[in-house]
Structure formats: structure tokens, C-alpha cells
Scaffold this active site. Structure first.
Site, PDB file in Angstrom:
ATOM      1  CE  LYS A  28     -25.143  60.895 -22.308  1.00  0.00           C
ATOM      2  NZ  LYS A  28     -24.070  61.323 -21.376  1.00  0.00           N
ATOM      3  CB  SER A  29     -19.123  58.115 -25.106  1.00  0.00           C
ATOM      4  OG  SER A  29     -19.569  57.958 -23.790  1.00  0.00           O
ATOM      5  NE  ARG A  33     -14.392  59.864 -25.840  1.00  0.00           N
ATOM      6  CZ  ARG A  33     -15.155  59.926 -24.739  1.00  0.00           C
ATOM      7  NH1 ARG A  33     -16.457  60.195 -24.835  1.00  0.00           N
ATOM      8  NH2 ARG A  33     -14.623  59.724 -23.550  1.00  0.00           N
ATOM      9  N   GLY A 101     -21.367  66.327 -18.035  1.00  0.00           N
ATOM     10  CA  GLY A 101     -20.020  66.157 -17.475  1.00  0.00           C
ATOM     11  C   GLY A 101     -19.027  65.797 -18.561  1.00  0.00           C
ATOM     12  CB  SER A 174     -12.769  59.306 -14.642  1.00  0.00           C
ATOM     13  OG  SER A 174     -13.344  60.294 -15.482  1.00  0.00           O
ATOM     14  CD  GLN A 176     -17.193  62.462 -17.760  1.00  0.00           C
ATOM     15  OE1 GLN A 176     -16.974  63.124 -16.742  1.00  0.00           O
ATOM     16  NE2 GLN A 176     -18.404  62.120 -18.138  1.00  0.00           N
ATOM     17  CG  ASP A 326     -22.952  56.148 -17.641  1.00  0.00           C
ATOM     18  OD1 ASP A 326     -22.619  56.691 -16.572  1.00  0.00           O
ATOM     19  OD2 ASP A 326     -22.513  56.507 -18.751  1.00  0.00           O
ATOM     20  CE  LYS A 353     -20.335  58.173 -13.334  1.00  0.00           C
ATOM     21  NZ  LYS A 353     -19.317  58.455 -14.332  1.00  0.00           N
TER      22      LYS A 353
HETATM   23  C1  S3P Z   1     -18.156  59.082 -20.232  1.00  0.00           C
HETATM   24  C2  S3P Z   1     -17.498  58.572 -19.158  1.00  0.00           C
HETATM   25  C3  S3P Z   1     -18.163  58.173 -17.906  1.00  0.00           C
HETATM   26  C4  S3P Z   1     -19.669  58.052 -18.064  1.00  0.00           C
HETATM   27  C5  S3P Z   1     -20.246  59.176 -18.846  1.00  0.00           C
HETATM   28  C6  S3P Z   1     -19.634  59.220 -20.241  1.00  0.00           C
HETATM   29  C7  S3P Z   1     -17.398  59.468 -21.431  1.00  0.00           C
HETATM   30  O1  S3P Z   1     -17.902  59.143 -16.920  1.00  0.00           O
HETATM   31  O2  S3P Z   1     -20.279  57.965 -16.807  1.00  0.00           O
HETATM   32  O3  S3P Z   1     -21.636  59.044 -18.981  1.00  0.00           O
HETATM   33  O4  S3P Z   1     -17.997  59.657 -22.511  1.00  0.00           O
HETATM   34  O5  S3P Z   1     -16.162  59.573 -21.324  1.00  0.00           O
HETATM   35  P1  S3P Z   1     -16.560  59.078 -16.014  1.00  0.00           P
HETATM   36  O6  S3P Z   1     -15.418  59.248 -16.918  1.00  0.00           O
HETATM   37  O7  S3P Z   1     -16.671  60.196 -15.033  1.00  0.00           O
HETATM   38  O8  S3P Z   1     -16.606  57.725 -15.357  1.00  0.00           O
END
Ligand code: S3P
Length: 449
Positions: A28-29, A33, A101, A174, A176, A326, A353
Site C-alpha cells: 500500500k505504501s 508513492r 491517512g 512518522s 507520513q 501497523d 491510526k
Molecule cells: C505509512 C506510514 C505509517 C503507517 C501507514 C503507512 C506510509 O503511518 O502506519 O499505514 O505509507 O508512510 P505513520 O507515518 O503515521 O506512522
């Protein structure tokens, strides 16, 4: 605010040995991207193995709304004709990131240094989550924002056409936040620096380098220092998205607790910023072998052979939290089937989360007969042993895919079935979960037909 659809109650029950191969969907990440960096490159990026979960589809829509041409060629193959760094146009409408998020925070970063306003919203879960952690550093570039109280969505960002690069130390671990700052830095002149005390997933840095940006990571006394040189011309890429280790966690953990199981989970990331769960499971006594190590889509991966195991409780080092953030919900399920106590400290990020995951897991575990203790930053699970979890409850999932999947895995090995009030959020990250688990031999079904 987007809705999240009609609730789908689901139930799982004690299952026979799980066997076969669990080929989980794309990461997913990395999928988010790939779309975002593709949209900021000049020319056509081709993506294979994109996760077609709702979170990622919402990001694809957002990239199109900002001016990129995003095409679905079927079977996980997508292309993105990018507009180049600084080439986004003002969207006609609100950007709705649904449950994601990662989607909203990364997209905020990539429009923060463009000279127009964008309004963001999401579903009831996303609109409760803190956005100040992103809008605060973006303000240093000159970006303005107005949101609901506590900096929550719906929120409007007014991007700057005259950005100054920033140096920012992230106050929370984080990826993110780190990524939002780096994405904003792409359209700022000079060098943008992010310092993080604890390393978080590094896909943004790796992929930006792959797209031709200059990104340097150094270990410094404060932690990790990432320096990005602004205004690069990103070059389109062919991206093969590796499988998602966070999704792989569900069949892996199911096999560990369902008696007699023996499964293969191919292509699981061994990236040290993502693989904390697997280190933890091995420490608990899990029979996992890491076969055929190789590189796929720029990530180190291995095929995991996983066999049912007698597990013991352990103390998970807080320093490992970022690399398995996660995975604590499913770890707490596994811990329930272990002998002894599992202590998870340094996990307060779980409270912000898709749901408050400490609270959601604590409530459901208690309903299933598992003793727990929690405080703001800790979850402790007293294991009931391999056949000691009672189950027999309907657990609330709070619009959180990982809470839903965790309790459904629990039901596969508990004495009595476990239900969840709403399995619909599973589609955000793992749309084939039900079929994949059923193909392994798990009993999981929609409760109302
Ligand atoms: C993610 C970062 C994580 C993770 C999320 C995916 C990302 O969140 O929990 O599912 O793809 O950068 P945080 O950056 O808030 O820890």
C-alpha cells in the site's frame, strides 16, 4: 465527508490446517508513492502490481484531479502521465481521500508548494485524525491551512508559489510526516532536510532516488538526517510494486495459530524499516523460514514458509515499534495464543491510526476472554495458550481494516466463532482477504449472506 458504505458483518470460525500459497496484493505504501511520484515526473510511469484497494484508488483519483493522466490497464497495471515537479493544477473540487491517512498526508505535501488552494476531506475515521503533524511543518515552507478544531479534516491548504526550503525534526516517528515534508521540498529551491530520531519506513527516499532526485540519508547523533535537493526533474519509471508485508502478516499469523498449518507466503519485504513483526514472531518461537532472498521492485524480499508453532510471550522492544507499527493489532492476536505475557511498549502512535488501535484491540480481546492491560503507550496481553482463547464475541472494528482482519484471524483458532460488526474497511488495503484466506482453508464468511 465521504461515507464508507454499508457495514458488512463477518464471522470466522475454527479452521482446519491452513495450507497452500498466499500471494498477497501489492504494498500500500509503495502503491500510493508510485502514483504520486509518477504524477510529479515528466512523462509516462508504468506501474505493475498496484494495490487496487480503495485507499490507493482514492490517491489515483486525486492525482488525476491535480492534472496527471492516470490510466488503469487492468490486472494491476497502471500508467501515470506526470506533469513534472511544480506542474500540478488547481483541482475543480474537494479531494476526498476516503480512509487513507497516507493518501491525504502525502498529497498535502505534494500540493503545499504549488500556488493554489486545495480542500481535503475523508471518511468519518480520517476526519478524526490529527493533521497538525503535517500542516505545522508545511507552514514553514509558507503554506497556510485552515481546518476544523485540532487541525482536522475537512481542511483547506493554501499552497505557496514562493517556498523556502526547511529543516525539520519530526516530533513523532512518522513516515507520513517525513514524506509530506520531502514532497513539499521537491518544489522548493535549495535543500530540504528532515531529521527523524527513529528510522521509519524509507520508501519515499528510495523511490525518489529511483525517480532521479538527489536524496542523501546520513546517520547523525540525533538519528537519521535526510537531505533532498529541490526542483529536480523526476524521470518516469517502470515500477514493479512488491507485495505488502503488512497484508502478509494476516495469513502468516493465521498459520502460526491454526493447528497443523503449513503455508508459503511469497515475496514478503525484508526491508528493515518494515519487518519488525517477523523478527518479533521468530523471537516468540515462530517456525518461519526465509527462503529465496532476492530484490523485487527495489525492495529486499523473501518467500516465507510458515508452520503452526507453539509460541511464548515476549517483551517487544519499543525501538522496534516504527518497523511494525501497523502489525500490533495482529501481534496482539498471536500473543493471545502464546504461553505467557507479551508486553508492547512505546506504541502510543497506535492511538491515532484508522482507529485508536490500543483501545479497539483491548476491548475486543477482553470480549474474547483474553486478559489485557493498557495505558496510553502500552498494551500487555496475557496469553491463553494455543487452545485457550474462548472467542464467541462480536468485536467492533471502528472503520479500521486491520482491526477487522485481526479479529477474523482470531476466530480461525479460537474455541468459538468471532464476528466483526463491519468488515467493509478491509477493502481499503486487502480487497482479496476473504478469498485468499478461504483458499488456504480458513472459515471466514459474511454473516448476512
Ligand atoms: C505509512 C506510514 C505509517 C503507517 C501507514 C503507512 C506510509 O503511518 O502506519 O499505514 O505509507 O508512510 P505513520 O507515518 O503515521 O506512522
Amino acid at each position: 465527508m465521504s461515507g464508507h458504505g454499508t457495514p458488512i458483518p463477518m464471522t470466522s470460525r475454527k479452521s482446519g490446517p491452513l495450507s497452500g500459497t498466499a500471494s498477497v496484493p501489492g504494498d500500500k505504501s509503495i502503491s500510493h508513492r508510485a502514483l504520486i511520484f509518477g504524477a510529479m515526473a515528466v512523462g509516462e510511469t508504468k506501474i505493475a502490481g498496484l494495490l487496487e484497494g480503495q485507499d490507493v484508488l482514492d490517491t489515483a483519483k486525486a492525482m488525476a484531479a491535480l492534472g496527471a493522466e492516470v490510466v488503469d490497464h487492468g490486472a494491476g497495471n497502471w500508467s501515470v502521465h506526470g506533469v513534472g515537479v511544480g506542474g500540478f493544477c488547481e483541482p475543480d473540487n474537494v479531494i476526498d481521500c476516503g480512509n487513507s491517512g497516507t493518501g491525504v498526508r502525502l498529497i498535502m505535501g505534494c500540493v503545499a508548494t504549488s500556488p493554489f488552494a486545495v480542500t481535503f476531506t475523508g471518511d468519518a475515521s480520517l476526519n478524526k485524525r490529527p493533521m497538525g503533524r503535517v500542516t505545522d511543518p508545511l507552514a514553514l515552507f509558507g503554506t497556510k491551512s485552515v481546518g476544523r478544531s485540532g487541525g482536522r479534516l475537512p481542511l483547506t491548504l493554501v499552497g505557496t508559489g514562493d517556498a523556502t526550503p526547511v529543516e525539520y525534526t519530526t516530533p513523532v516517528p512518522s513516515a507520513q510526516v517525513k514524506s509530506a515534508v520531502l514532497l513539499a521540498g521537491l518544489n522548493a529551491p535549495g535543500k530540504t532536510v528532515v531529521i527523524e530520531k527513529e528510522a521509519t519506513r524509507d520508501h519515499t527516499e528510495r523511490m525518489l532516488r529511483g525517480f532521479g532526485a538527489e536524496v542523501v540519508t546520513e546517520v547523525v547523533p540525533e538519528g537519521h538526517k535526510i537531505t533532498l535537493t529541490g526542483r529536480p526533474e523526476l524521470k518516469p519509471q517502470v515500477v514493479a510494486v512488491p507485495r505488502d508485508p503488512s497484508s502478509a502478516a494476516f495469513p502468516v499469523c493465521a498459520a502460526l495459530i491454526v493447528e497443523g498449518s503449513d503455508i508459503l507466503v511469497p515475496g514478503v519485504s525484508q526491508n528493515t524499516t518494515r519487518n519488525g513483526l517477523y523478527t518479533t514472531l521468530v523471537e516468540m518461537g515462530a517456525d518461519i523460514t526465509f527462503e529465496n532472498p532476492r530484490t523485487e521492485g527495489g525492495e529486499p524480499v523473501a518467500d516465507l514458509r510458515v508452520k503452526y508453532s507453539k509460541l511464548k510471550g515476549i517483551e517487544v522492544p519499543p525501538a522496534r515499534a516504527a518497523s511494525m507499527i501497523d502489525e500490533y493489532p495482529i501481534l496482539s492476536v498471536v500473543a493471545s495464543f502464546a504461553e505467557g505475557t507479551t508486553v508492547m511498549k512505546g506504541v502510543k502512535e497506535l492511538r491515532v491510526k484508522e482507529s485508536d488501535r490500543i483501545d479497539a484491540m483491548a476491548r475486543g480481546l477482553e470480549q474474547c476472554g483474553v486478559e489485557i492491560e493498557e495505558d496510553q503507550d502500552t498494551l500487555i496481553v496475557r496469553g491463553c495458550g494455543p487452545s485457550g482463547v474462548k472467542g464467541g464475541a462480536t468485536c467492533a472494528t471502528f472503520i479500521d481494516h486491520r482491526i477487522a482482519m485481526s479479529f477474523l484471524v482470531m476466530g480461525m483458532a479460537a474455541q468459538n466463532p468471532v464476528s466483526v460488526d463491519d468488515g467493509s474497511p478491509i477493502a481499503t488495503s486487502f480487497p482479496v482477504f476473504e478469498r485468499l484466506m478461504a483458499d488456504l482453508g480458513a472459515h471466514v464468511e459474511r454473516t448476512n449472506g
